[in-house]
Design an enzyme around this catalytic site. Sequence first.
Site, PDB file in Angstrom:
ATOM      1  N   TYR A   1       0.797  -1.158   0.152  1.00 48.05           N
ATOM      2  CA  TYR A   1       0.134  -0.074   0.249  1.00 48.05           C
ATOM      3  C   TYR A   1       0.988   1.100  -0.073  1.00 48.05           C
ATOM      4  CZ  TYR A   1      -4.271  -2.296   0.790  1.00 48.05           C
ATOM      5  OH  TYR A   1      -5.539  -3.460   0.534  1.00 48.05           O
TER       6      TYR A   1
ATOM      7  N   ASN B   1     -13.352  -5.298   3.082  1.00 41.59           N
ATOM      8  CA  ASN B   1     -13.894  -5.702   1.589  1.00 41.59           C
ATOM      9  C   ASN B   1     -13.487  -7.076   1.015  1.00 41.59           C
ATOM     10  OD1 ASN B   1     -11.724  -4.804   0.673  1.00 41.59           O
ATOM     11  ND2 ASN B   1     -12.377  -2.762  -0.035  1.00 41.59           N
TER      12      ASN B   1
ATOM     13  N   HIS C   1      -8.219  -7.923  -2.629  1.00 37.12           N
ATOM     14  CA  HIS C   1      -7.469  -6.628  -3.151  1.00 37.12           C
ATOM     15  C   HIS C   1      -7.607  -7.163  -4.727  1.00 37.12           C
ATOM     16  CE1 HIS C   1      -4.611  -3.882  -4.541  1.00 37.12           C
ATOM     17  NE2 HIS C   1      -3.828  -4.828  -4.715  1.00 37.12           N
TER      18      HIS C   1
HETATM   19  P1  ADP Z   1      -9.137  -0.623  -3.737  1.00 39.97           P
HETATM   20  O1  ADP Z   1      -8.577  -1.700  -2.786  1.00 39.97           O
HETATM   21  O2  ADP Z   1     -10.876  -0.642  -4.144  1.00 39.97           O
HETATM   22  O3  ADP Z   1      -8.380  -0.454  -4.915  1.00 39.97           O
HETATM   23  P2  ADP Z   1      -7.657   1.637  -2.289  1.00 39.97           P
HETATM   24  O4  ADP Z   1      -6.787   1.197  -3.093  1.00 39.97           O
HETATM   25  O5  ADP Z   1      -8.249   3.031  -2.544  1.00 39.97           O
HETATM   26  O6  ADP Z   1      -9.046   0.825  -2.873  1.00 39.97           O
HETATM   27  O7  ADP Z   1      -7.944   1.436  -0.783  1.00 39.97           O
HETATM   28  C1  ADP Z   1      -7.151   0.024  -0.464  1.00 39.97           C
HETATM   29  C2  ADP Z   1      -8.074  -0.528   0.624  1.00 39.97           C
HETATM   30  O8  ADP Z   1      -8.012   0.324   1.941  1.00 39.97           O
HETATM   31  C3  ADP Z   1      -9.665  -0.748   0.336  1.00 39.97           C
HETATM   32  O9  ADP Z   1      -9.645  -1.694  -0.442  1.00 39.97           O
HETATM   33  C4  ADP Z   1     -10.362  -0.630   1.655  1.00 39.97           C
HETATM   34  O10 ADP Z   1      -9.899  -2.078   2.208  1.00 39.97           O
HETATM   35  C5  ADP Z   1      -9.400   0.448   2.468  1.00 39.97           C
HETATM   36  N1  ADP Z   1      -9.901   1.582   2.673  1.00 39.97           N
HETATM   37  C6  ADP Z   1      -9.799   2.696   1.673  1.00 39.97           C
HETATM   38  N2  ADP Z   1     -10.642   3.903   1.824  1.00 39.97           N
HETATM   39  C7  ADP Z   1     -10.879   3.474   3.281  1.00 39.97           C
HETATM   40  C8  ADP Z   1     -11.589   4.118   4.082  1.00 39.97           C
HETATM   41  N3  ADP Z   1     -12.027   5.743   3.925  1.00 39.97           N
HETATM   42  N4  ADP Z   1     -12.052   3.945   5.371  1.00 39.97           N
HETATM   43  C9  ADP Z   1     -11.529   2.514   5.658  1.00 39.97           C
HETATM   44  N5  ADP Z   1     -10.934   1.796   4.694  1.00 39.97           N
HETATM   45  C10 ADP Z   1     -10.669   2.057   3.702  1.00 39.97           C
END
Ligand code: ADP
Length: 162
Positions: free
Chosen positions: A49, A125, A128
């Site tokens: 990340y 969720n 990834h």
């Molecule tokens: P994605 O996984 O859909 O590509 P991101 O890379 O932006 O989304 O974010 C990484 C992960 O961080 C997300 O899958 C989610 O689990 C978590 N996340 C993102 N934004 C938030 C938030 N505002 N509050 C809590 N968890 C978040």
Amino acid sequence: MERTLIVIKPDGVQRSLVGRLLQRFEDVGFKIVGMKMVWIDEDFAKKHYFDLAERRGEHVLNNMVNLMTEGPVVAIALEGVEAVENVRRIVGGTEPKSAAPGTIRGDFAHHSFAYTDSKDQGIRNLIHASGNSDEAKQELKLWFDEKELHSYKIDQEKHHGF
Ligand code: ADP
């Protein structure tokens, strides 16, 4: 033809959903070209990340590092046509509450950002998936050695027009 990375997060593994989630990608014809269970540490989670703090804030990064290191995850490399975009379509939007029904995040979770933020937690969720093709290349390199990724044929290829 493209390769992308998915990671079944600790919540997906602990809910015993690995098989069901992976099935969705096999069902549409994606080929598994690499797969392993790993328990990542804080350092690795921060590498994964690397731009999350910039995009979502330091607290989201910290919460996601906690979440991603709380138990083992399953990392899978998938291959198929326009795999990055196609896989994201199957995974669904980041926030389960607004993820479309029929997607993994829409079908297996319902929490909102507001709820998890109020509890100061990362949103669970389940999975990834790399966001774009540059990210996919970088992430595959981070999670897999060259020799852990395999080139072979699956029976379905002729039916899916590979
Ligand atoms: P994605 O996984 O859909 O590509 P991101 O890379 O932006 O989304 O974010 C990484 C992960 O961080 C997300 O899958 C989610 O689990 C978590 N996340 C993102 N934004 C938030 C938030 N505002 N509050 C809590 N968890 C978040």
